[in-house]
Scaffold this motif. Structure first.
Motif, mmCIF file in Angstrom:
data_model
loop_
_atom_site.group_PDB
_atom_site.id
_atom_site.type_symbol
_atom_site.label_atom_id
_atom_site.label_comp_id
_atom_site.label_asym_id
_atom_site.label_seq_id
_atom_site.Cartn_x
_atom_site.Cartn_y
_atom_site.Cartn_z
ATOM 1 N N ARG A 13 98.357 -64.159 -41.792
ATOM 2 C CA ARG A 13 98.626 -62.851 -42.420
ATOM 3 C C ARG A 13 98.000 -62.731 -43.799
ATOM 4 O O ARG A 13 97.839 -61.622 -44.309
ATOM 5 C CB ARG A 13 100.136 -62.658 -42.544
ATOM 6 N N ASN A 82 97.539 -56.321 -35.571
ATOM 7 C CA ASN A 82 96.983 -55.790 -36.820
ATOM 8 C C ASN A 82 96.383 -56.874 -37.694
ATOM 9 O O ASN A 82 95.799 -56.581 -38.728
ATOM 10 C CB ASN A 82 98.074 -55.075 -37.610
ATOM 11 N N GLU B 46 103.734 -52.408 -21.377
ATOM 12 C CA GLU B 46 103.398 -52.920 -22.711
ATOM 13 C C GLU B 46 104.661 -53.316 -23.466
ATOM 14 O O GLU B 46 104.721 -54.365 -24.109
ATOM 15 C CB GLU B 46 102.632 -51.847 -23.489
ATOM 16 N N ILE B 83 107.256 -63.247 -39.315
ATOM 17 C CA ILE B 83 105.963 -62.659 -39.707
ATOM 18 C C ILE B 83 105.018 -62.526 -38.509
ATOM 19 O O ILE B 83 104.411 -61.475 -38.297
ATOM 20 C CB ILE B 83 105.323 -63.507 -40.828
ATOM 21 N N ASN B 84 104.911 -63.563 -37.726
ATOM 22 C CA ASN B 84 103.915 -63.548 -36.649
ATOM 23 C C ASN B 84 104.423 -62.912 -35.362
ATOM 24 O O ASN B 84 103.623 -62.377 -34.596
ATOM 25 C CB ASN B 84 103.437 -64.976 -36.361
ATOM 26 N N GLU B 87 106.751 -59.438 -36.683
ATOM 27 C CA GLU B 87 105.725 -58.675 -37.391
ATOM 28 C C GLU B 87 106.264 -57.845 -38.550
ATOM 29 O O GLU B 87 105.799 -56.740 -38.796
ATOM 30 C CB GLU B 87 104.912 -57.817 -36.417
ATOM 31 N N TYR B 112 101.122 -62.146 -50.934
ATOM 32 C CA TYR B 112 99.837 -62.830 -51.067
ATOM 33 C C TYR B 112 99.211 -62.656 -52.443
ATOM 34 O O TYR B 112 98.145 -63.179 -52.716
ATOM 35 C CB TYR B 112 98.889 -62.379 -49.953
ATOM 36 N N ASN B 188 101.550 -51.641 -46.938
ATOM 37 C CA ASN B 188 101.186 -52.235 -45.645
ATOM 38 C C ASN B 188 102.184 -51.974 -44.534
ATOM 39 O O ASN B 188 102.040 -52.512 -43.437
ATOM 40 C CB ASN B 188 101.019 -53.752 -45.821
ATOM 41 N N GLU B 190 102.691 -49.615 -42.522
ATOM 42 C CA GLU B 190 102.201 -49.022 -41.272
ATOM 43 C C GLU B 190 101.600 -50.048 -40.319
ATOM 44 O O GLU B 190 101.457 -49.789 -39.125
ATOM 45 C CB GLU B 190 101.169 -47.928 -41.580
ATOM 46 N N PHE B 191 101.219 -51.208 -40.857
ATOM 47 C CA PHE B 191 100.623 -52.224 -39.995
ATOM 48 C C PHE B 191 101.643 -53.261 -39.530
ATOM 49 O O PHE B 191 101.280 -54.285 -38.958
ATOM 50 C CB PHE B 191 99.478 -52.933 -40.726
ATOM 51 N N HIS B 192 102.907 -53.011 -39.829
ATOM 52 C CA HIS B 192 103.950 -53.977 -39.478
ATOM 53 C C HIS B 192 105.074 -53.279 -38.723
ATOM 54 O O HIS B 192 105.098 -52.053 -38.633
ATOM 55 C CB HIS B 192 104.499 -54.639 -40.742
#
Lengths: 396, 668
Positions: A13, A82, B46, B83-84, B87, B112, B188, B190-192
Motif C-alpha cells: 500500500r 486499487n 463478484e 489493509i490488504n 481494504e 506513509y 484516499n 475513494e480507493f478504499h
C-alpha cells in the motif's frame, strides 16, 4: 547480449515501497542494474507521483512509459485492486525504445494524432517495428486520432499500433499516463520500438449478439443520439437493472454494442466489433463510445460469453505462435479489457485463463499487462480500436 | 361501397406475421431479462467472490493469530488483514498505559508520510475521554462517517488523520484490553473500503473483531496466568533461597516443641551438620534450653497470642557448649484458639554477648581514664593559658622588633650609600679645590704679565708699522672683551672655589651624619652631630621653619653618633611636620657631670594628652596614611635606650612640643 527483460510487481500500500519493490524485482529478473527502457502499469489508489519517483530512482532514471489500469497482469499475479503496480525493465542491444507524449487531448483527438506523429517522426526509421499508445480512457477518441496520426507520420509502411486506454477502477474521474518523470492525465504516452526484432499479436473479444438488428438513426462523431428513432438510452434502458443510472460503468459492461466488422478487415477478425458505452447523458438520452459511428450503422446488442472468451484466448495463443514459429518471444505486453476481468469471471477462473494463455505462448517469458478501458491492435494490417477484447503482443 | 374481406391465405399470413411479431417481442423481452439476469449474476458472483475471499483471508488470519501468543505479532497480522483484505487505508491499535491513565498507540500502518505517522504514533486517548464513554458503557463500536456530526467523534478525525473511521474495543472485560481503529483519509477514501453503517459493510469488521477479541483475551489470560505462575515460581525460589541461605535460623515446631522443619542456619547455630540431624536428634526443643524457665516465660506470651520478639535465650549446642541466641516467634492458632505450630527465628548472638561484655569492661576502664585525663587537662589548660599570653606578647614584640630592624636596616643602607657617595666625591673635590687655587695663582701671574706687556707695547706706538699692529691688537682685545674677561676671571675662580668648598662641607657632613667610617661606640661631639643632621635635612626644614641653635659647651660623649643623628633627624623632621605654616625649632644642648641633654622644641600643633603615651609605640602615627611608617619615634626610643639614655616629652596642644634626649657621657 540481445534483449534482457524482467517483470516485477507489488501490491504494497505504500507507494514508495511498492514502486521500489516492483522495480527491484524487475531488475533482478532481467539480471540488469540499469535498464534501457521501463514499462509501468499501476492502479489508481497510489499517490502516482510518489510511485513513479520511486520507480525512476530504482531504475536509474531510465526512459519510462506506462499508464494506470484497472488491474495489473504479470506471470505471478493478476490483480484487480486499487493497489497494484507492475514494472518491466528492458535492456537490449538489438531493440531501441523512444518515447514521447502528448497532453490535453480531451476533445482534441485529431490534433493529438498529428501532434504525436510530429513528436515521434524523428524516432522513426526503416527498422521501426511498432508503436505503443497508452491514452487516457476518459478523453480519447480513436478514429480522429488515427486518421491524423497515420496521415502525419513519416514511415514507408503502415506502423502497427498496440496499446490500451488508461483506466481508473470504475471511478471515471481521472486516469494517468506516465512519461519519464511526468504523470499526466488527459494525455497520451507513446513508445516507438525499433531495431532488430519482430512483433506477433493476437486479438479476440468473445462476445455474441443477442436479439435483432438495430439501426443508429442519429449520431455525431462518437456519440449515438438515437437508435431506431428513439433516444439511445430509451432504446436500451429495458436491458438495464434498476440502479443503472448510478451504476453506469458496470451496467454498461453487461450491455455491449456490436457493429458489423468492416469488410476490409473482416477476413482477419470476427463478425462484430464491440464497443463499450463509456458515458451517457441522462438529459439528452445519448451514449458515447470510443470511436466514431455513422448514422444508418447497424448495431446489435451483444453479451460476453465465457466460453467464447476462453476459446478466444486460445485463438490468440495460436495466432501468436503461428507468427513466432520456433522463436521464443523476448517479452509480452497484454492489454485486457476491464470487462473481461472480475466483473465476468470468478477470481480463480480468471487467473486460470490468463495462466493458461501465458503457458500456451511459452513459460517464463517476461509478461506485463493491464486491464484497460479500451484496446488497440491491428487487424489485417489496419490499426483498430477494440472493446471487451484482449490484445496480446509478443516481441520476438 | 365494396368491402374487401381478407382471403384465407391473407389472414393466415397476417396471423403468422402477428404471431412472429409476438414471438419476437417475447424473445426481445426474454433477451432483456436474460441480459439483466446475467448482469445480476455477475454482480452477485463478484460479491460472492469478495466475501469468499474475505472469509478465506479471515481464516488465514485466525490461523496466524492463534499460532502466536505475541500480542505484537497478533496486531501486525491483523493490520495486514485490515489493509490488504478489508481494504481500509489506515489502522491503529491502542493499548492501556496505566501510568498515563489512558490508551496509547502500540501498532500503526497506512500512514506513509513520516510526519503524519509521527503525529499519530504519539496519540493518547485518556480513560475519561468522552469518545470512550459509549464504548466503556458497552457499545459494540463507534462509527464516524464523512457526514457524522457527533462532536466527540468529529474531534478525533484530525487526531487520527481520518475523515471516516470505526473504533472497536477488544476484549469483553469492563475495561477494553485494546482499541482497534480503522478508517480512511479524505484524500484516499475513494480507493478504499468506505466506512459505512451498512450491515454488510460492518460484517467484515464484526467478524474480525470477534476473532481478535478472543485472541487478545486469550493472550492476556495466558499472559496473566504465565505471569502468575512465574511470580509464584519466583516467589517460591526467592523464599526458598532466603530459607536456605539465611544467616538466621528459621524453624517451625509443634506446641510441644517437636521440630517440624528448620533451615541449615538453625542446625549450624546449634552445632549440627544438617537440619535433618538436628530434627532427628532433638525430640523436643525444650531440652535445648539451658534455663527451662525461659521457655515457659516465652510460651506464656505465645499463648496470650503475642508475638515474641528478640527474646534472649541460652541454649545447649550439640557439643554440650552453651550458645546465646535471640529468639523471635509467632504462634499459629486453629479455630479453637489452640496453637497448631510455632514459627521461629533464632539469631546467634554469642559474638554480640562477648562484645557486650568486652564493651562493658572497656567502658569502665575508659570512664576512669577519662576522669584522670580530665584532671590533667584542666591543669595543662591553665598552664597553656599563661603560655599563650606570653606567646602573644612575645609575638607582638617580635613583630615590632622585626619592623624596627627592617627600618634600621633601611636607614643603614641609606647611610652606607650616602657614605659611599661622599667618599667618592671627597677625593675629586680635593683636587678640584687644589687646582682652582693653583689656577687662581696662575691667572694672577698671567694677568700681571699681560698688563705689563700691554704697557710695553703702548710705548712702541710711534713706529708706523707697529702702530698698525697695535691698532689691530686693541681692536681684537675690545672685540674679545679681554679686559672684561681678565676682570671676571678672578670672580669665576672665587665662586668656583666657594662652590667646591660647599660641596666639600656637605660631603663631610654626610660622612659625619652616617659615621660609617667609625666604630659603633666612640667619643663624639654631639653638637657636631646635630649640626650635620640639620644640614642634611635642611631642605626639609628651610621652607616653614627657622632653626635656632643654642649649643652649649658640652663634653664629648661615648656614643654611636650615627645612630644618635638618626634620633635627631626623626625628631627634627617630626617637628618641622608639626609646624603648619611658619614656626621655630630650637635646638639646645647642655650637660651635667653624667649626661648630655639635647632638647628639640617646636612651635607646632602639639600632641593631645591622650596620644602622648602612645607615640613611641611601633606603627603608631598621626600622619596621613602612606606618609609615615609609625616607626621613627619607636626606633629613636630604642636607640636612646641602647645608649642607656632616655627621651622625655612635653607637649601642649596649640603651643608646641619639646623632646629632651638624655645621653650618658660615658657608657658604663
Amino acid at each position: 547480449m540481445g534483449t534482457s527483460a524482467g517483470v516485477g510487481y507489488s501490491v504494497n500500500r505504500n507507494p514508495a515501497q511498492a514502486g521500489k519493490e516492483a522495480a527491484l524485482k524487475a531488475l533482478e529478473q532481467a539480471g540488469i542494474e540499469k535498464p534501457d527502457f521501463v514499462f509501468v502499469f499501476a492502479t489508481v489508489g497510489y499517490n502516482q507521483r510518489v510511485l513513479i519517483d520511486a520507480i525512476r530512482e530504482t531504475t536509474s532514471g531510465a526512459p519510462l512509459s506506462g499508464c494506470s489500469g484497472e488491474g495489473i497482469i504479470t506471470r505471478e499475479t493478476v490483480s484487480e485492486t486499487n493497489f497494484g503496480v507492475a514494472v518491466m525493465t528492458i535492456s537490449s542491444d538489438e531493440l531501441r525504445f523512444n518515447n514521447a507524449c502528448v497532453k490535453e487531448i480531451k476533445g482534441e483527438a485529431g490534433s493529438a494524432g498529428e501532434q504525436l506523429a510530429i513528436e515521434i517522426n524523428p524516432f522513426l526509421s526503416p527498422d521501426s517495428i511498432a508503436c505503443f499508445i497508452l491514452a487516457d480512457g476518459l478523453a480519447f477518441n480513436f478514429d480522429p486520432f488515427l486518421a491524423t496520426f497515420e496521415k502525419s507520420i513519416r514511415h514507408a509502411n503502415p506502423l502497427p499500433i498496440f496499446g490500451g486506454l488508461a483506466a481508473d477502477n470504475w471511478a471515471s474521474q481521472k486516469t494517468y499516463q506516465y512519461h519519464d518523470n511526468e504523470v499526466l492525465s488527459e494525455g497520451i504516452s507513446c513508445v516507438v520500438m525499433s531495431g532488430k526484432g519482430d512483433i506477433a499479436w493476437g486479438v479476440n473479444h468473445g462476445c455474441i449478439p443477442v436479439g435483432t438488428k438495430r439501426i443508429v438513426t442519429r449520431s455525431k462523431g462518437n456519440i449515438i443520439y438515437e437508435i431506431d428513432g428513439i433516444p439511445a438510452l430509451e432504446a436500451l434502458k429495458d436491458y438495464f437493472d434498476e440502479d443503472w443510472k448510478s451504476e453506469w460503468n458496470k451496467t454498461a459492461l453487461n450491455l455491449c454494442l456490436g457493429f458489423k466488422t468492416p469488410e476490409h478487415i473482416r477476413e482477419g477478425y470476427e463478425e462484430y466489433i464491440i464497443r463499450y458505452m463509456m458515458a451517457k447523458n441522462d438529459q439528452e438520452g445519448y451514449v458515447t463510445i470510443q470511436s466514431d459511428v455513422l448514422e444508418g450503422t447497424e448495431l446489435w446488442i451483444v453479451r460476453r460469453d465465457k466460453e467464447l472468451i476462453k476459446n478466444g484466448l486460445q485463438s490468440i495463443s495460436h495466432q501468436i505462435k503461428d507468427q513466432t514459429g520456433a522463436r521464443r518471444p523476448k517479452f509480452i505486453l497484454q492489454f485486457e479489457c476491464v470487462g473481461r476481468g472480475k466483473v465476468v469471471f470468478r477470481e480463480g477462473d480468471k487467473i486460470d485463463l490468463i495462466r493458461s494463455l501465458q503457458n500456451d505462448i511459452g513459460e517464463e517469458i517476461p509478461w506485463i499487462g493491464c486491464y484497460t478501458y479500451g484496446e488497440i491492435g491491428p487487424i489485417s494490417n489496419y490499426n483498430c480500436f477494440h472493446n471487451f477484447t484482449s490484445v496480446v503482443t509478443a516481441v520476438y | 361501397m365494396t368491402i374487401n374481406y381478407p382471403t384465407n391465405d391473407d389472414s393466415q399470413e397476417t396471423g403468422e406475421i402477428t404471431a412472429l411479431k409476438l414471438e419476437k417481442d417475447t424473445l426481445t423481452q426474454q433477451v432483456k431479462r436474460l441480459i439483466k439476469a446475467e448482469g445480476n449474476l455477475y454482480k452477485y458472483q463478484e460479491e460472492l467472490d469478495a466475501q469468499l475471499k474475505e472469509y478465506k483471508d479471515l481464516y488465514e488470519l485466525s490461523r496466524k493469530i492463534y499460532a502466536t501468543l505475541d500480542i505484537r505479532r497478533i496486531f501486525e497480522h491483523t493490520i495486514q488483514y485490515v489493509i490488504n483484505n478489508l481494504e481500509y487505508e489506515r489502522v491503529l491499535f491502542f493499548q492501556p498505559e496505566e501510568d498515563l491513565g489512558g490508551y496509547t498507540v502500540c501498532a500503526i500502518d497506512g500512514y506513509y508520510d513520516g510526519q503524519e505517522k509521527d503525529n499519530v504514533a504519539g496519540l493518547t486517548i485518556f480513560q475519561d475521554d468522552p469518545l470512550l464513554l459509549p464504548l466503556l458503557a458497552g457499545r459494540e463500536y463507534l462509527i464516524c462517517k464523512t457526514d457524522s456530526d457527533d462532536k466527540d467523534v468529529q474531534e478525533y478525525r484530525a487526531r487520527f488523520l481520518m475523515s471516516e473511521y470505526l473504533i472497536y474495543p477488544l476484549g469483553s472485560r469492563e475495561r477494553p484490553l485494546a482499541l482497534l481503529v480503522v478508517g480512511n483519509s479524505p484524500e484516499n477514501a475513494e480507493f478504499h473500503r468506505r466506512v459505512s453503517d451498512d450491515e454488510t459493510a460492518l460484517l467484515g469488521m464484526g467478524n474480525l473483531v470477534g476473532l481478535l477479541s478472543s485472541a487478545v483475551e486469550n493472550h492476556f489470560l495466558y499472559a496473566d496466568r504465565k505471569n502468575a505462575l512465574e511470580h509464584e515460581r519466583l516467589a517460591e525460589e526467592k523464599y526458598r533461597g532466603i530459607f536456605e541461605n539465611a544467616l538466621e535460623g528459621i524453624l517451625q515446631t509443634t506446641p510441644e516443641g517437636r521440630f517440624l522443619s528448620c533451615n541449615p542456619a538453625t542446625a549450624a547455630i546449634l552445632g549440627y551438620s544438617s537440619p535433618a540431624e538436628l530434627i532427628e536428634s532433638i525430640p523436643t526443643i525444650a531440652q535445648l534450653y539451658v534455663s527451662p524457665q525461659r521457655r515457659q516465660e516465652m510460651y506464656a506470651l505465645l499463648r496470650k497470642k503475642r508475638d515474641v520478639k528478640n527474646f534472649e535465650v541460652e541454649m545447649y549446642r550439640k557439643d554440650g557448649g552453651k550458645q546465646w541466641v535471640l529468639v523471635s516467634t509467632r504462634p499459629i492458632f486453629n479455630e479453637m484458639d489452640e496453637i497448631i505450630y510455632v514459627d521461629g527465628i533464632i539469631q546467634d548472638i554469642s559474638e554480640r554477648k562477648r562484645a557486650e561484655d568486652a564493651i562493658q569492661e572497656l567502658n569502665e576502664e575508659l570512664e576512669q581514664r577519662v576522669i584522670d585525663r580530665t584532671k590533667e587537662l584542666v591543669a595543662t589548660n591553665l598552664d597553656l593559658r599563661d603560655v599563650t599570653s606570653q606567646l602573644e606578647s612575645a609575638y607582638s614584640e617580635l613583630k615590632a622588633t622585626q619592623s624596627r630592624m627592617l627600618q634600621q636596616e633601611k636607614m643603614a643602607s641609606i647611610g652606607q650609600l650616602a657614605a659611599g657617595v661622599a667618599h667618592e666625591i671627597n677625593n675629586p673635590m680635593g683636587f678640584i679645590i687644589s687646582n682652582l687655587n693653583s689656577l687662581k695663582k696662575y691667572i694672577d701671574k698671567v694677568t700681571g704679565f699681560i698688563k705689563i706687556q700691554s704697557e710695553s707695547v703702548e710705548r712702541l706706538s710711534g713706529n708706523g708699522v707697529i702702530h698698525d699692529i697695535l691698532k689691530d691688537l686693541n681692536e681684537q682685545k675690545k672685540s674679545l672683551k679681554i679686559d672684561y674677561i681678565l676682570g671676571d676671571l678672578d670672580n669665576l675662580i672665587k665662586e668656583s672655589l666657594d662652590g667646591a668648598e660647599r660641596v666639600k662641607k656637605i660631603v663631610q657632613e654626610l660622612k659625619s651624619f652616617s659615621r660609617l667610617d667609625e666604630s659603633d661606640i666612640k667619643m663624639a661631639d654631639i653638637n657636631e652631630g646635630l649640626e650635620s643632621t640639620i644640614n642634611i635635612i635642611w631642605n626639609e626644614l628651610k621652607y616653614n621653619t627657622t632653626v635656632k641653635k643654642e649649643y652649649g659647651n658640652i663634653p664629648q660623649a661615648n656614643c654611636n653618633l650615627g645612630q644618635l643623628n638618626q634620633v635627631f633627624m626623626n625628631i627634627l623632621v617630626n617637628a618641622a611636620h608639626a609646624i603648619e605654616s611658619q614656626g621655630e625649632i630650637t635646638v639646645r644642648t647642655s650637660s651635667d657631670e653624667d649626661n648630655i641633654y639635647i632638647s628639640i622644641s617646636d612651635t607646632g600643633t602639639g600632641i593631645p594628652a591622650d596620644k602622648l603615651n602612645r607615640i613611641f609605640e611601633p606603627f603608631y602615627t598621626t600622619k596621613e596614611v602612606g606618609k609615615g611608617t609609625g616607626l621613627g619615634l619607636s626606633i629613636a626610643y630604642d636607640i636612646v635606650k641602647k645608649h642607656n639614655g632616655e627621651i622625655r616629652l612635653e607637649s601642649e596642644v596649640g603651643k608646641g612640643t619639646t623632646f629632651t634626649i638624655i645621653v650618658p657621657i660615658s657608657q658604663g
